[in-house]
Enzyme design. Sequence first.
Site, short mmCIF file in Angstrom:
data_model
loop_
_atom_site.label_atom_id
_atom_site.label_comp_id
_atom_site.label_asym_id
_atom_site.label_seq_id
_atom_site.Cartn_x
_atom_site.Cartn_y
_atom_site.Cartn_z
N ASN A 180 0.85 -1.19 0.00
CA ASN A 180 0.00 0.00 0.00
C ASN A 180 0.89 1.24 0.00
O ASN A 180 0.77 2.11 0.85
CB ASN A 180 -0.95 0.00 1.19
CG ASN A 180 -2.03 1.06 1.06
OD1 ASN A 180 -2.48 1.36 -0.04
ND2 ASN A 180 -2.44 1.63 2.17
N HIS A 187 3.00 4.62 -0.51
CA HIS A 187 2.75 6.04 -0.69
C HIS A 187 4.08 6.75 -0.92
O HIS A 187 5.14 6.10 -1.02
CB HIS A 187 2.00 6.62 0.51
CG HIS A 187 2.62 6.31 1.84
ND1 HIS A 187 3.87 6.78 2.21
CD2 HIS A 187 2.18 5.57 2.89
CE1 HIS A 187 4.17 6.36 3.41
NE2 HIS A 187 3.16 5.61 3.86
N HIS A 240 7.12 5.81 1.23
CA HIS A 240 7.83 4.59 0.83
C HIS A 240 8.73 4.86 -0.38
O HIS A 240 9.86 4.36 -0.44
CB HIS A 240 6.82 3.49 0.44
CG HIS A 240 5.98 3.00 1.57
ND1 HIS A 240 4.63 3.24 1.64
CD2 HIS A 240 6.29 2.26 2.67
CE1 HIS A 240 4.14 2.66 2.72
NE2 HIS A 240 5.12 2.08 3.37
N GLN A 258 3.30 -8.86 13.66
CA GLN A 258 3.42 -7.54 14.29
C GLN A 258 2.08 -6.87 14.54
O GLN A 258 2.03 -5.72 14.97
CB GLN A 258 4.34 -6.64 13.46
CG GLN A 258 3.82 -6.22 12.11
CD GLN A 258 4.91 -5.58 11.27
OE1 GLN A 258 5.84 -6.26 10.82
NE2 GLN A 258 4.81 -4.28 11.06
N GLY A 266 12.35 4.34 7.43
CA GLY A 266 11.89 5.69 7.69
C GLY A 266 11.95 6.05 9.16
O GLY A 266 11.76 5.21 10.04
N LYS A 267 12.20 7.33 9.42
CA LYS A 267 12.25 7.82 10.80
C LYS A 267 10.87 7.96 11.43
O LYS A 267 10.77 8.13 12.64
CB LYS A 267 12.97 9.16 10.85
CG LYS A 267 14.46 9.09 10.60
CD LYS A 267 15.09 10.47 10.79
CE LYS A 267 16.58 10.45 10.53
NZ LYS A 267 17.18 11.79 10.73
N GLN A 315 10.80 1.60 15.91
CA GLN A 315 11.15 0.47 15.04
C GLN A 315 12.57 0.62 14.52
O GLN A 315 13.33 -0.36 14.48
CB GLN A 315 10.17 0.40 13.86
CG GLN A 315 10.56 -0.61 12.80
CD GLN A 315 9.58 -0.62 11.64
OE1 GLN A 315 8.52 -1.21 11.75
NE2 GLN A 315 9.93 0.03 10.54
N LEU A 359 3.18 10.94 6.43
CA LEU A 359 2.56 10.01 5.48
C LEU A 359 2.48 8.62 6.10
O LEU A 359 3.43 8.13 6.70
CB LEU A 359 3.38 9.97 4.19
CG LEU A 359 3.51 11.29 3.43
CD1 LEU A 359 4.34 11.10 2.16
CD2 LEU A 359 2.13 11.85 3.08
N SER A 363 0.15 4.67 5.56
CA SER A 363 -0.90 3.90 4.90
C SER A 363 -2.21 3.97 5.68
O SER A 363 -3.29 3.85 5.10
CB SER A 363 -0.47 2.44 4.74
OG SER A 363 0.67 2.35 3.90
#
Length: 278
Positions: A28, A30, A33, A57, A144-145, A150, A181, A183
Amino acid sequence: MQIIHTIRELRTWRENIGKVAFVPTMGNLHEGHLALVREARKRADNVVVSIFVNRLQFGQGEDFDKYPRTLQQDADKLAAEGVAVVFAPDEKELYPNVEQRYNVEPPHLQNELCGKFRPGHFRGVATVVSKLFNIVLPDVACFGKKDYQQLAVIKGLTEDLNFDIEIVPVDTGRAADGLALSSRNRYLSVGERAEAPRLYRELQAVAESLKQAGLDYAGLERQAADHLTAAGWLVDYVEIRRADTLEMARAGDKKLVVLAAARLGTTRLIDNVEVGLP
């Protein structure tokens, strides 16, 4: 671009390929990503993107079943970005046993911040990422930050389990109004979408206060949480932590991060702002 569904086929492809950069996703896709993919392309000619909605998860009552599966649309976007391989295994391919018998258990971090509200989440993340690292054998992996906790877990397991992989953090992609941003933004109603950027604004306000020698961390956290609650949010946490380890921040720390998670309607949103102090 190839779409590969099996571990055996991916390993065969990997045998004769040089440097590989890897972007693990749940699909999905965006613009956030795609920013990871573009960073990966700067680091290696061969980019592998995995698309796998990882049951491990998701907690009980979370959105595993309704999480959007959009493989063809995702593949079209990735082909346009010059990705070499999309690795899209099904659940039986990645988890051939009914249950995953061995898991990667992150230390204290899995029970703090988001881990406190999503039991088992980071165990699921650490386990699937470790499996994917072993399958893809990347030289570089981009994360991604936005998912700051994570990212900390991934950095830790990469170091402690001796994965020879460079972990590249990538800045959070944002809409024009500042909303991170995600999903899950598609779950927001029109009214909720208009309200959602408040989360980022509150974190920015905390960050600015910290820069003005504001050492009352608990007071700043409470004030931001109160503002969100008054606007109709259900706040899980607003916390100021050390940026490098996510340990509790103390006076004298120079690199901090303000993190938050809160629900707007039925949608749980997370965000963070890094703060560098003089």
